[in-house]
Enzyme design. Sequence first.
Site, PDB file in Angstrom:
ATOM      1  N   HIS A  57       0.846  -1.206   0.000  1.00 19.17           N
ATOM      2  CA  HIS A  57       0.000   0.000   0.000  1.00 19.17           C
ATOM      3  C   HIS A  57       0.882   1.257   0.000  1.00 19.17           C
ATOM      4  O   HIS A  57       0.705   2.151  -0.827  1.00 19.17           O
ATOM      5  CB  HIS A  57      -0.889  -0.078   1.235  1.00 19.17           C
ATOM      6  CG  HIS A  57      -1.712   1.139   1.522  1.00 19.17           C
ATOM      7  ND1 HIS A  57      -3.086   1.133   1.466  1.00 19.17           N
ATOM      8  CD2 HIS A  57      -1.356   2.397   1.885  1.00 19.17           C
ATOM      9  CE1 HIS A  57      -3.523   2.344   1.777  1.00 19.17           C
ATOM     10  NE2 HIS A  57      -2.500   3.127   2.039  1.00 19.17           N
ATOM     11  N   GLU A  58       1.866   1.293   0.893  1.00 17.51           N
ATOM     12  CA  GLU A  58       2.753   2.466   0.981  1.00 17.51           C
ATOM     13  C   GLU A  58       3.607   2.603  -0.276  1.00 17.51           C
ATOM     14  O   GLU A  58       3.902   3.722  -0.709  1.00 17.51           O
ATOM     15  CB  GLU A  58       3.649   2.369   2.225  1.00 17.51           C
ATOM     16  CG  GLU A  58       2.922   2.438   3.552  1.00 17.51           C
ATOM     17  CD  GLU A  58       2.053   3.668   3.723  1.00 17.51           C
ATOM     18  OE1 GLU A  58       2.407   4.731   3.186  1.00 17.51           O
ATOM     19  OE2 GLU A  58       0.989   3.564   4.364  1.00 17.51           O
ATOM     20  N   ASP A 161      -5.576   8.214   4.324  1.00 21.29           N
ATOM     21  CA  ASP A 161      -5.623   8.703   2.945  1.00 21.29           C
ATOM     22  C   ASP A 161      -6.919   9.469   2.677  1.00 21.29           C
ATOM     23  O   ASP A 161      -6.930  10.426   1.908  1.00 21.29           O
ATOM     24  CB  ASP A 161      -5.533   7.527   1.971  1.00 21.29           C
ATOM     25  CG  ASP A 161      -4.247   6.753   2.166  1.00 21.29           C
ATOM     26  OD1 ASP A 161      -3.219   7.383   2.473  1.00 21.29           O
ATOM     27  OD2 ASP A 161      -4.270   5.518   2.022  1.00 21.29           O
TER      28      ASP A 161
HETATM   29 ZN    ZN Z   1      -2.323   5.066   2.415  1.00 22.67          ZN
END
Ligand code: ZN
Length: 230
Positions: A57-58, A161
Amino acid sequence: MRSWRLFNIFGIEIRIHPSFFVTPLFIAYHYSKNSPFDESVRVFVLVCLIFICVLGHELTHSVRAKALGIPVPYITLYPIGGVASMARIPSKPMDEFTVSIVGPLFNFTLAALAYFPLLLWMGHGRLFSPNFSDWKGVASNLFWANPVLGCFNLIPAFPMDGGRILRSLLSMRLGRIKATQFSVVLGQLFAILFALTAVFTRNWMLFFVAGFVFFSARREQGIVRYDQNY
Ligand SMILES: [Zn+2]
């Protein structure tokens, strides 16, 4: 405490904070009080595997940011998640939007791609009732962790996010400073909601998350206030 360097990928250094293993060990220890030892081992492995999904994800945030010319020297894995250290916030709202949304999209895409292979392997019953009786159970838990991670990150509160996505969308109309102020207040309301839920359900992990969200929101306001270029 200094983070340990693990490896480099796409020119980004992957670091792990020494406190990282607190989470899987704590969860496995908690689980082991009422469960057999082999199930606790599977829980420990699951939490470590979830962190590989967090790293993916990062990495998607980082690769998108680098494509926009924003340096991302390193990603650090902490006990409650990963942080990609970007040199700056993307200056255009649309760029901040795409950098932020690719992370949750990574988790949803991973789950969508794994769905049919897992269904063939373990059948509908096992996939939809995850447990820790065997390694298939670990795989089904890992599958469900991805949509949960995607949805959690879409909560419109900093540092998730969703907070950045909201700020980027509002920035298009209100400018970045007002958009940040609005997103910060909304984030703090979510933090208060988390804290109240934590007290009523006696979930102290959630209380910790609430505090983290509350202070991250304030920090974000500070960053934007001090740098008027944003
Ligand atoms: Zn994120």
